[in-house]
Design a protein around this motif. Sequence first.
Motif, mmCIF file in Angstrom:
data_model
loop_
_atom_site.group_PDB
_atom_site.id
_atom_site.type_symbol
_atom_site.label_atom_id
_atom_site.label_comp_id
_atom_site.label_asym_id
_atom_site.label_seq_id
_atom_site.Cartn_x
_atom_site.Cartn_y
_atom_site.Cartn_z
ATOM 1 N N ALA A 270 33.693 37.785 -7.918
ATOM 2 C CA ALA A 270 34.434 38.436 -9.001
ATOM 3 C C ALA A 270 35.612 37.579 -9.452
ATOM 4 O O ALA A 270 35.889 37.477 -10.654
ATOM 5 C CB ALA A 270 34.920 39.819 -8.545
ATOM 6 N N ILE A 271 36.302 36.960 -8.499
ATOM 7 C CA ILE A 271 37.409 36.058 -8.838
ATOM 8 C C ILE A 271 36.889 34.858 -9.616
ATOM 9 O O ILE A 271 37.503 34.411 -10.594
ATOM 10 C CB ILE A 271 38.139 35.591 -7.560
ATOM 11 N N PHE A 272 35.749 34.341 -9.183
ATOM 12 C CA PHE A 272 35.110 33.209 -9.869
ATOM 13 C C PHE A 272 34.865 33.559 -11.332
ATOM 14 O O PHE A 272 35.189 32.789 -12.240
ATOM 15 C CB PHE A 272 33.801 32.873 -9.166
ATOM 16 N N PHE A 273 34.301 34.739 -11.563
ATOM 17 C CA PHE A 273 34.059 35.172 -12.940
ATOM 18 C C PHE A 273 35.370 35.333 -13.700
ATOM 19 O O PHE A 273 35.479 34.918 -14.858
ATOM 20 C CB PHE A 273 33.293 36.492 -12.951
ATOM 21 N N GLU A 274 36.356 35.958 -13.079
ATOM 22 C CA GLU A 274 37.626 36.216 -13.745
ATOM 23 C C GLU A 274 38.298 34.914 -14.193
ATOM 24 O O GLU A 274 38.894 34.862 -15.274
ATOM 25 C CB GLU A 274 38.562 36.989 -12.814
ATOM 26 N N GLU A 275 38.201 33.893 -13.365
ATOM 27 C CA GLU A 275 38.812 32.612 -13.740
ATOM 28 C C GLU A 275 38.108 31.998 -14.944
ATOM 29 O O GLU A 275 38.752 31.481 -15.861
ATOM 30 C CB GLU A 275 38.777 31.644 -12.554
#
Length: 296
Positions: A270-275
Amino acid sequence: MNISSIKNRAEELLIYCKPQVIHIMTIMLLIGLIPSLFDGSENAFISLISLVLTVIFLPFTHGYIVTTLKVVRNNSAALNDDDAFVGFKRFKDLFPTYLVSGLVLFIIAFILLFIMMFFTILFFGTVLSGIPNIVANAAFSQSGLYNSLFVLIQSAPSLIFVILFLILIMVIVMVIASAFVFAMPYLLEQYHMTTMKALKESFSLMQNHIWDMIKLELSFLGWMILVGFVQGIITELLAFIPVLGVLIASVVSGLVAIYTYLPKFMVSQAIFFEELAYYRYEEPKQRFQGEYQDVE
């Protein structure tokens, strides 16, 4: 993209909400096993039920998306058990996206399997065409049989190597294809994109970041192998009760995953996507708003 930084941030975010995340994932694990109860049956009706349930459960994994985005967006206080069932509650909106994503991967896998079989048969066509000669040679002389079998045995290592090589290529292509459609459910949830737009945007968003996605997944490979090993061992130990044994193995291995790496892995994704989404959607919007305020 710094994978270590992403994983460290995931750990920090989970400090205060990990029990809730584990609870939601455990519910999803148990509910998600329902289709497997009908697998492997020779009864046509039960097999049909299994197929229908598999299709119905396609958007069920969206619970992971909703849960992890809440964690990443510092909204962990809003986590609740209902997040595990969001795939069913919003079935009409979610199903097309998950169906298209699954079909894309299925079609790619089917094409790769066909190519793999074609090249295997083509490469060893000469050897395969020599099989009738073995029968003929066996009928006329023992030495002829030995010679024919020796030719086939000599070809076996090459056959195994080619098959393993083609399987490796197939796995690599499927990993890359999965990475290209990775962002689809996140785009649907976060930006309310329709199915085809989410597919197109996911391909565009993941360009130049496929290797970053693979590195993130490889960093958890050890845990994945351990969970697979645990599941395989328990399945073998309980082979005398096939259906129940597989079910128990799935539950135990699933719980091992949930209590070891899965929450961190899903939050890291999810963090990967958010970045990626921030630099593509949020930053330009903020820049535009800043420029608009300056003009005023």
